[in-house]
Design a protein around this motif. Structure first.
Motif, short mmCIF file in Angstrom:
data_model
loop_
_atom_site.label_atom_id
_atom_site.label_comp_id
_atom_site.label_asym_id
_atom_site.label_seq_id
_atom_site.Cartn_x
_atom_site.Cartn_y
_atom_site.Cartn_z
N MET A 1 54.12 38.48 35.51
CA MET A 1 53.35 38.80 34.31
C MET A 1 54.13 38.36 33.07
SD MET A 1 50.57 40.02 35.54
CE MET A 1 49.60 40.99 34.39
N LYS B 1 47.82 45.23 48.26
CA LYS B 1 47.05 46.21 47.49
C LYS B 1 46.04 46.97 48.35
CE LYS B 1 49.56 45.21 44.19
NZ LYS B 1 49.60 44.04 43.36
N ASP C 1 46.55 47.01 33.40
CA ASP C 1 46.81 46.40 34.69
C ASP C 1 46.61 47.49 35.75
OD1 ASP C 1 47.94 45.42 37.02
OD2 ASP C 1 49.66 44.49 36.02
N SER D 1 43.45 35.88 41.31
CA SER D 1 44.44 36.95 41.35
C SER D 1 44.48 37.59 39.97
CB SER D 1 45.82 36.40 41.70
OG SER D 1 46.30 35.56 40.66
N VAL D 2 45.16 38.73 39.86
CA VAL D 2 45.34 39.33 38.54
C VAL D 2 46.14 38.37 37.65
CG1 VAL D 2 46.73 41.08 37.35
CG2 VAL D 2 45.05 41.78 39.04
N ARG D 3 47.14 37.73 38.27
CA ARG D 3 47.93 36.79 37.48
C ARG D 3 47.06 35.65 36.95
NH1 ARG D 3 52.33 36.42 42.08
NH2 ARG D 3 50.50 37.19 43.21
N SER E 1 43.47 44.12 41.38
CA SER E 1 43.92 43.10 42.33
C SER E 1 43.49 43.40 43.75
CB SER E 1 45.45 43.01 42.28
OG SER E 1 45.93 42.19 43.33
N GLY F 1 42.46 37.53 45.34
CA GLY F 1 41.32 37.83 44.48
C GLY F 1 41.61 38.94 43.49
N ALA G 1 46.29 46.96 39.00
CA ALA G 1 46.54 46.35 40.32
C ALA G 1 46.93 47.38 41.37
CB ALA G 1 47.61 45.28 40.21
N GLN G 2 47.61 48.45 40.95
CA GLN G 2 48.07 49.46 41.91
C GLN G 2 47.19 50.71 41.88
OE1 GLN G 2 52.27 50.15 41.22
NE2 GLN G 2 52.75 47.97 41.32
N ILE H 1 55.50 43.33 37.41
CA ILE H 1 56.00 42.26 38.27
C ILE H 1 56.45 41.10 37.37
CG2 ILE H 1 54.59 42.95 40.26
CD1 ILE H 1 52.85 40.42 39.62
C1 LIG Z 1 50.27 43.18 42.42
C2 LIG Z 1 50.42 43.35 40.97
C3 LIG Z 1 50.03 42.33 40.09
C4 LIG Z 1 49.58 40.98 40.57
O1 LIG Z 1 48.38 40.99 41.24
P1 LIG Z 1 47.88 39.59 41.88
O2 LIG Z 1 46.44 39.82 42.08
O3 LIG Z 1 48.64 39.42 43.14
O4 LIG Z 1 48.18 38.55 40.89
C5 LIG Z 1 50.15 42.56 38.75
N1 LIG Z 1 50.63 43.72 38.27
C6 LIG Z 1 51.01 44.73 39.08
C7 LIG Z 1 51.52 45.99 38.48
C8 LIG Z 1 50.92 44.57 40.46
O5 LIG Z 1 51.30 45.56 41.27
#
Ligand SMILES: *Cc1c(COP(=O)(O)O)cnc(C)c1O
Length: 421
Positions: free
Chosen positions: A79, A174, A147, A49-51, A169, A181, A149-150, A76
């Motif tokens: 983080m 997403k 980041d 995951s991103v985390r 992410s 992943g 992710a979005q 989130i």
């Molecule tokens: C969803 C999200 C994350 C986390 O992504 P994961 O892959 O679920 O850990 C981090 N930062 C932002 C801004 C997100 O929207």
């Protein structure tokens, strides 16, 4: 009923995911294939995951305890938890509501002799230019992490060349999800090697665990089809329950105890295979249509309400937020008309450290609690967007105290007093 947020995955992807769980293949091969697909430069790392990836990166660079990380003010909560777990201090940097970009004055003000890095999140499908922030980072010898992710748009953007780390992410909510992943690009080879070393020592996320997740989301996808969702939604409401709990509770990743133990894992071979599938089959047309539809919906609102990020030059509308003072009225009107609008979300405003109250992110604190997400997806036809926009305009017009036009509304008012009118 139009669902607030779809799990962006097809039935055939879910079937393929289960097949990959049965025959996962070699993890090392899968990882290498996927990382090469994401970047020819050999700088990509696939994570759970991103985390997980962010945590891994912090382990590898090992900043001195008490170092500060400037964090764009909406993210989130996990983080922040990760930053804290590494003995570091998150310092918020405010963002401007029109572009959702970092406010340069707040960036300057946030700097201290202990600052070591900047973490910038691109929100809601917007992407902010990094040049100014990168110049600032170079001037003060700071690491820059973005980041994304979005902000997934396919392989046409895999990270800004100005960033030291870019994170994407494939989590359940997403774009083009693999139900988990992440892909990171990490500029510094030494750091990358250190990350690979730590990653190799982590336990494996098994294909069995991943298969359970795939089955869970197969159920969720079934229940959030347009017709079944209406039935589930109304039944749930008739039972006196809050629909927000039904949906948002179900899709939170790594909830519950043992958070760090659960993010510190190597992704399963099956998950890596599904990520690869989602990337190679990703439709650029679909994301382009999502962006155009977002622009269309924005135009239809005719400035009745502000959509934070509306002025961003790059915006694919991963979600469609609007700012409203009485969110419950808008949500009720939307639901009445068959649109599942919601103010529920999983983000937070980064609080300032106790000894730096002046760094409070006033603009972010002002917008986040006032956001209502309009149900929005690339499948929403234009006539339905027109109908939804009419509902929104009617609510906005019937209430005196809403911000009228995006141009005069958000920025000056918010930045001067930091208070909603
Ligand atoms: C969803 C999200 C994350 C986390 O992504 P994961 O892959 O679920 O850990 C981090 N930062 C932002 C801004 C997100 O929207």
């Amino acid at each position: 009923m139009w669902v607030r947020k779809r799990v962006d995955i097809g039935w055939s992807d879910l079937t393929a995911a289960l097949a990959h769980c049965a025959l996962p293949g070699s993890r090392a091969t899968r990882a290498a294939e996927l990382e090469r697909l994401w970047s020819h430069a050999g700088d990509a790392i696939a994570c759970l995951s991103v985390r997980s990836g962010f945590d891994l990166w912090l382990s590898a660079i090992n900043l001195p305890a008490g170092s500060e990380v400037l964090v764009s003010a909406i993210t989130i909560p996990d983080m922040l938890r990760i930053i804290q777990d590494h003995g570091l201090v998150a310092v918020p940097v405010d963002i401007d509501p029109d572009h959702l970009a970092v406010d340069p004055a707040s960036l300057e003000q946030g700097l201290s002799p202990r600052t070591r890095a900047i973490l910038v999140a691109h929100l809601f499908g917007t992407r902010q230019p990094l040049e100014t922030i990168a110049q600032f980072a170079r001037r003060h010898d700071l690491l820059l992490i973005e980041d994304c992710a979005q902000a997934f748009v396919g392989t046409s953007f895999t990270g800004d060349s100005e960033a030291d780390v870019s994170m994407f992410s494939f989590g359940p909510i997403k774009t083009a999800t693999a139900l988990g992943g992440a892909l990171l690009r990490v500029d510094d080879k030494q750091v990358r090697d250190a990350m690979r070393q730590v990653l190799a020592s982590q336990p494996l996320h098994s294909s069995w665990t991943y298969a359970r997740r795939v089955l869970k989301y197969t159920g969720i996808k079934f229940l959030t089809g347009r017709l079944s969702y209406a039935a589930v939604f109304h039944t749930w409401q008739a039972l006196g329950r809050d629909p927000d709990q039904l949906v948002n509770g179900a899709v939170r990743g790594f909830a519950g105890p043992g958070f760090f133990q659960r993010i510190r894992r190597q992704p399963a071979a099956s998950l890596l295979a599904v990520m690869r599938r989602r990337i190679t089959r990703f439709s650029r047309e679909r994301i382009a249509r999502r962006g155009e539809n977002g622009q269309f919906l924005l135009d239809q609102l005719r400035g009745a309400l502000v959509s934070p990020g509306w002025a961003s030059a790059e915006h694919t509308y991963w979600v469609f937020p609007v700012l409203v003072d009485e969110s419950s009225r808008l949500i009720a009107a939307l639901r009445q008309a068959g649109f599942d609008g919601s103010s529920a979300h999983s983000m937070c405003v980064v609080p300032p450290p106790a000894d730096r109250p002046e760094q409070r992110a006033v603009m972010a604190e002002n917008i986040l609690p006032r956001i209502v997400y309009l149900p929005y997806c690339s499948a929403l036809p234009r006539y339905e967007m027109e109908r939804m926009a009419a509902v929104v305009r009617a609510v906005a017009e019937s209430s005196e105290n809403q911000s009228r036009s995006p141009v005069i509304a958000a920025a000056p008012q918010l930045s001067s007093s930091g208070q909603a009118r």
